[in-house]
Design a protein around this motif. Sequence first.
Motif: not given
Length: 251
Positions: A1-5, A33-34, A56-65, A67-75
């Motif tokens: 699984m490709r996971v992003a922090l 984790v990447e 909205e531009p910040l939300a778009r940025r989040y989605a773009e950054v 996009a390729d991960y299977e899971a995004i984990v946040t503290p």
Amino acid sequence: MRVALFLTCVNDTLYPDTGRAMVKLLSRLGVEVEFPLDQTCCGQAHYNTGYRHQAEPLARRYAEVFADYEAIVTPSGSCGAMVRELYPRMGERARAEGRGGTLARTLAPVIPKTYELTEFLVDVLGVTDVGAYYPHTVTYHPTCHGLRSLGLGDRPHQLLRNVRGLELVELPGAEECCGFGGTFSVKNADISAEMGRDKVRNIESTGAEALCTADNSCLMHIGGIMTRLKVGTRPLHIVEILASTEEEPLS
């Protein structure tokens, strides 16, 4: 699984040790984790202050950054809730304003794969015992976004109960807000501070050596009040406890 922090602004600026603890913990559990360097703010501060279009531009940025991960984990329960609860609203509001469904389509893929840390551990990895060791009495404050928006429920408690040496002490009035509320603490400083003092009095009554939460923004508010009131309880993010082991104790 490709996971992003997704570390978030508050942690990146003020609590980098939380990110290090996240990587340490997830790596110990076999998760590679990447950390995408192009990540920025999720837009929560803008949105909650009434600047929805600017968010909205910040939300778009989040989605773009991410996009390729299977899971995004946040503290952060609050930033996790921004993505999961408010990104869908942003997309629908844009559509209702006649701006088409582009924003909704852009955001849709990242919404279901964004997880707060304790959700990811319990629901995705299926782990409640992470091999942690923390020989202290601890009380836990469930933050509003984690409790009410994400519905974290008993997940943090399950994880804490399985930490060797840890004694979990119930916090009176645990589900009451600490008073931070992001910009609420700025616009309503007196009320925010009094709510924080109520929370700190309850924390002090437990006699716990440490207070932990799943969100450093609330911990910053509570910790600042504890410092001013000279309360000896140590404030720390839950991941710092979960990352601590007998071989590598929390400093």
